[in-house]
Design an enzyme around this catalytic site. Structure first.
Site, mmCIF file in Angstrom:
data_model
loop_
_atom_site.group_PDB
_atom_site.id
_atom_site.type_symbol
_atom_site.label_atom_id
_atom_site.label_comp_id
_atom_site.label_asym_id
_atom_site.label_seq_id
_atom_site.Cartn_x
_atom_site.Cartn_y
_atom_site.Cartn_z
ATOM 1 N N ARG A 300 0.831 -1.211 0.000
ATOM 2 C CA ARG A 300 0.000 0.000 0.000
ATOM 3 C C ARG A 300 0.864 1.260 0.000
ATOM 4 O O ARG A 300 0.546 2.252 -0.648
ATOM 5 C CB ARG A 300 -0.953 -0.018 1.205
ATOM 6 N N TYR A 440 -6.055 -0.470 -7.002
ATOM 7 C CA TYR A 440 -5.392 -1.718 -6.591
ATOM 8 C C TYR A 440 -4.752 -1.621 -5.213
ATOM 9 O O TYR A 440 -4.624 -0.551 -4.666
ATOM 10 C CB TYR A 440 -4.468 -2.291 -7.661
ATOM 11 N N GLU A 441 -4.447 -2.779 -4.657
ATOM 12 C CA GLU A 441 -4.011 -2.872 -3.249
ATOM 13 C C GLU A 441 -5.041 -2.249 -2.304
ATOM 14 O O GLU A 441 -4.682 -1.670 -1.273
ATOM 15 C CB GLU A 441 -2.630 -2.215 -3.059
ATOM 16 N N GLY A 442 -6.311 -2.427 -2.644
ATOM 17 C CA GLY A 442 -7.383 -1.896 -1.798
ATOM 18 C C GLY A 442 -7.842 -0.541 -2.300
ATOM 19 O O GLY A 442 -7.074 0.424 -2.278
#
Lengths: 598, 598
Positions: A300, A440-442
């Site tokens: 993140r 992406y990555e949350g």
């Protein structure tokens, strides 16, 4: 066209003044930071590599994209050669532990270096990033024999690695995945299933690709508690470590995307031949997500930094164009046409881009320094305190920076005028490339949920209060300043902090009773946190710049520019805080009506 | 994939409740509005055409783009056939005067119809838009013989037209153009020069293309006072009106753009063979910009409406995906995965998209009604008063809507999550298509400059005050409402109006002395105006919805949705006003340092 020049003076200022470099440099293994000449040499060399090798391939990769065939994926012209140069220079493993052959540089220094690679060629830089994440997961979860077989050639860059989480029905909700791993008599597993959106799932940069794959063992519990992590190499290894036969894993296609064209986004099929892809369990059964979460802060943070990096690139493009493009006369000015940088609104746009980019960078480096201290400081209390700050700030930084980068990169198109809409200008590439960072990555929703539930409600706001008390110290120093501009910054920052306190107190007080209402305002709350974090760092930057100016130290023109950025941020970004605070607390109407009302 | 369903119920509500339809319907030539059945029939038929003919070609056009060769430009598959259906149905000339063979429908009704065509296929819709602008310019500036030769076949759609302003060195500053027009003994001119960014400069939809070209006659004054407007047909006409030889004008290439792929953006070369392109002067020598400015309000309004139209399309896509995509569980809810429309932040995003789209549409239709009254009301005082409102609101609407549409369409990508980044989903097309709306027909900077200099400073804020006094009436009605939600809307709107008054008074008071400082804050001021305009219309919509609900009239579910949108707009958009007001008044730091500080 579209050169990239690393902002080394700015980077050094942020490292030195804002990122706790003195404490980080005292950590074991941090000589590279304790020796300023070594730090400079590393930064200079990375800047050269970014400028000379990576930046020239950026537009090439955007245009050429990647080519898929049954035989595999061909990357854009020049990428394979650049990758060889990259790993020969050792850039791929600067952050990996020295005990595994890496260079073990502190996260703080690696963050500056990574920023340059990402600014110059985001699609390229993501490949070694993924390998880095995977090596860290292997270190955390693999058996000694798997470590010794796989880690060395990942660290040299001879092989690359991937992360396989998403399936068509399992995106943000990883727990819904269905890929299955059937245990075999020899202790291995056979994997069957389809993964989508796998970055660098297949390519021609390395001779082998090591996939880390989340899957379910038959009989495992439902949802996220029944997920295990597997290592699945593209090519199986012979007993002597040489590459053997092709595993039963195949790239079934690549996506056509808005941006990141040179980074292959693959659909991966495991066990498509019926035999199953041979895999090895990493860590304990059903504990796969824990190993993955081990990397989550890293991933993140990296995505947040992509936002800084692309914003910097967009600013450089817009600035170069604004200096060179002559158009229009100044209101109240002469009859001569002027470069558009002289026009007030173009200046506003450039300062909006620059001040927010600098704010993102400062938050990133401060966070990177905190990550080093949280991981390796000798005092466990320091480690705990810094870790609490890191955990609080990771979703804020990732969410805020990725949303802000959309605005900054879109503004670059605007500065370019009509030319910005034409692909040959390259003006749209940073927006197209960075647009995925908020996904992406949350997604930003996921970050905001994490912030409210795990980082605010769970500890009743303790980590937030600890951080805000640091900001109070900065406010006192600003109040004491002789310079009226610094006091103006203090006044805007103080109001923004008060707005954040009010909204975060409200969220913490109401989350248990009315979670959905609080979550409906959670993204505005996250953005408010991010804006305050940026304002905090820009205020610290202004104090440092003013101090050096008063003492007659340093490069005065640079220091005055920094003061200008900080003033502009205070005047144009911080005033958004009060509105966001109100918005965050008044989202109940989003939850009052049924789905049919939409 | 990506169907488009015209929001007819919403459109009828806005027409009926917000757009002064009763006064417009009383104008001569406005029978279509005085007969509700006829209005409905036109809207229904346009909705059908948009859904069945245009929307299915939208993604096709995005993917195929246009093909250039030495012989000309080939549009995307299906576009030529759709154009034939379009003109056979008469959609191309609904807004053109009946005396020239058009249908003379009021701008108000045409605005709703145009919105559907643009929502369903923006790249297609721009071609007839350009012809419409050109016909209006010909009516204003051409001699009777040119009118009779050219207008009829433009009105039937047999021919199309273009606007040629931009040159490489003359973008926002049209006065810098260099194309020259040499007078000939027979009263015609020969044109030599290059024009860029010419939309539909060459295509295969019509048998002839009539270019309106800005150029200089040798000896003309420098700058914008020496520009004349010429009619330059692609094919010259024989004495009997049949198409004759190809004029000396050629499309030298088309641009590759971020969006609008199906709309050819051409480089046009006039006089490339050395002979010069034969052209006819329109209007007086050196007065070309005046004729062009005659169309400017139309063109800027149309571009603002593109923003509404693309935002609506993006909302429909995001909503459909949010209803269908099942992912994740609700915080504090059960163990079942739910459609993502149940997630609080997805609801926030959808309401942010919808409420702003509805606000843009309401401002647009109110402005369209005002344009009809300004042009054709029998009372000259009404005409003057409405024209002052139109002149004030055109730059606000164009600038605010086009900037807001970037946010709305980008949010649709966000709602789609990972899929939003994949081109096959179609989620990015509205953003890519609408991104140019803030650039062409005058960038947002240009609109903000126009607002501050011509619309605020020049009349000392009289038009603004007249408009704000209309808002006060709405505030009084909200205050009187029994419903507490309406009073909440009033409180947010009142604060936003006060913020606008403060910033606009400041701008008016300081513009003469410090124009550059005021201009540095002019875009935030413009956005503030736009947000207040949207809030004003949403408040009026809420009052109308509440009245109908109380009286038991109309479709209750629709009216409650409208109240929800208005409440959400008040809670999530209007609170931005105070920050923008402060920002608008504190931009002096953008002007304090030299160019080298950037």
């Amino acid at each position: 066209m579209n050169p990239y020049i690393a902002p080394l003076e700015e980077m050094r200022f942020v490292l030195r003044e804002l990122a706790d470099i003195e404490r980080v440099a005292q950590l074991s293994d941090a000589e590279a930071l304790s020796d300023p000449e070594l730090t400079d040499a590393i930064l200079d060399e990375a800047a050269r590599f970014a400028k000379e090798v990576l930046a020239p391939l950026d537009a090439v990769g955007d245009r050429a994209g990647v080519r898929w065939s049954e035989q595999g994926v061909t990357t854009a012209p020049g990428f394979a050669a650049a990758y060889q140069l990259f790993v020969e220079a050792g850039w791929n493993n600067i952050s990996l532990p020295s005990e595994y052959g890496g260079q073990g540089l502190p996260t703080l220094l690696c963050t500056a270096v990574h920023e340059m690679f990402t600014s110059s060629n985001k699609a390229f830089a993501y490949c070694p990033d993924l390998t880095e994440f995977a090596v860290k997961a292997l270190i955390a979860g693999a058996s000694e024999s798997l470590k010794s077989l796989y880690i060395p050639r990942l660290v040299t860059g001879q092989w690359a690695a991937t992360m396989n989480l998403t399936e068509p029905q399992a995106g943000s909700d990883v727990g819904a995945l269905r890929t299955r791993a059937e245990p075999q008599a020899d202790g291995t597993y056979r994997l069957f299933g389809q993964k989508i959106f796998i970055s660098y799932g297949e390519h021609d940069l390395t001779e082998n690709i090591i996939h880390l794959v989340l899957a379910r063992i038959p009989g495992a519990p439902e949802g996220s508690k029944g997920i295990s992590l597997f290592l699945v190499p593209k090519f199986l290894l012979e007993a002597d470590g040489r590459l053997g036969q092709h595993n039963d894993v195949k790239c079934a296609g690549v996506e056509h995307k808005l941006g990141n064209h040179a980074s292959p986004t693959c659909t991966m099929v495991y066990g498509g031949s019926g035999e199953g892809a041979v895999g090895w369990l990493l860590g304990a059964e059903n504990k796969g997500l824990q190993t993955m979460f081990f990397m989550m802060n890293s991933a993140r943070f990296t995505v947040g930094q992509e936002s800084t990096a692309m914003s910097e690139r967009a600013y450089q493009q817009a600035l170069a164009y604004a200096r060179e493009r002559v158009q229009g006369k100044l209101a109240g000015g002469g009859t001569e046409s002027v470069p558009i940088i002289r026009h007030p609104d173009v200046r506003r746009m450039l300062l909006m881009m620059r001040s927010q980019t600098e704010a993102m960078r400062a938050v990133a480096y401060a966070l990177a320094g905190a990550r080093d201290l949280a991981e390796r400081h000798s005092d466990p209390e320091v480690r705990l305190e810094r870790q609490a700050f890191v955990d609080l700030m990771i979703p804020v930084f990732k969410g805020w920076a990725s949303e802000t980068a959309i605005e900054v990169t879109s503004t670059s198109i605007q500065v370019h005028g009509g030319l910005g809409y034409i692909e040959e200008s390259g003006a749209s590439q940073p927006l197209r490339d960075v647009r995925v960072a908020a996904i992406y990555e949350g997604t930003t929703s996921v970050q905001a949920h994490d912030l409210v539930e795990r980082k605010l409600a769970r500890d009743g706001g303790a980590a937030l209060r600890a951080w805000l008390s640091q900001i109070q110290l900065v406010l006192h120093r600003l109040d004491d300043a002789a310079n009226g501009e610094l006091r103006d910054i203090a006044s805007n920052l103080r109001e923004a902090v008060a707005a954040l306190q009010e909204a975060s107190n409200w969220a913490i007080a109401n989350y248990r009773e009315r979670p959905l209402e609080v979550l409906a305002g959670s993204v505005p709350l996250l953005r408010l946190c991010g804006i305050v974090a940026g304002g905090w760092q820009m205020a610290r930057a202004a104090l440092a710049a003013q101090r050096h100016l008063e003492q007659g130290h340093g490069h005065a023109a640079f220091l005055r520019r920094k003061l200008l950025s900080a003033r502009f941020y205070a005047a144009h970004v911080l005033p958004q805080a009060e509105g966001l605070s109100s918005i965050a607390m008044h989202s109940e109407c989003a939850m009052t009506m049924g789905d049919e009302a939409f």
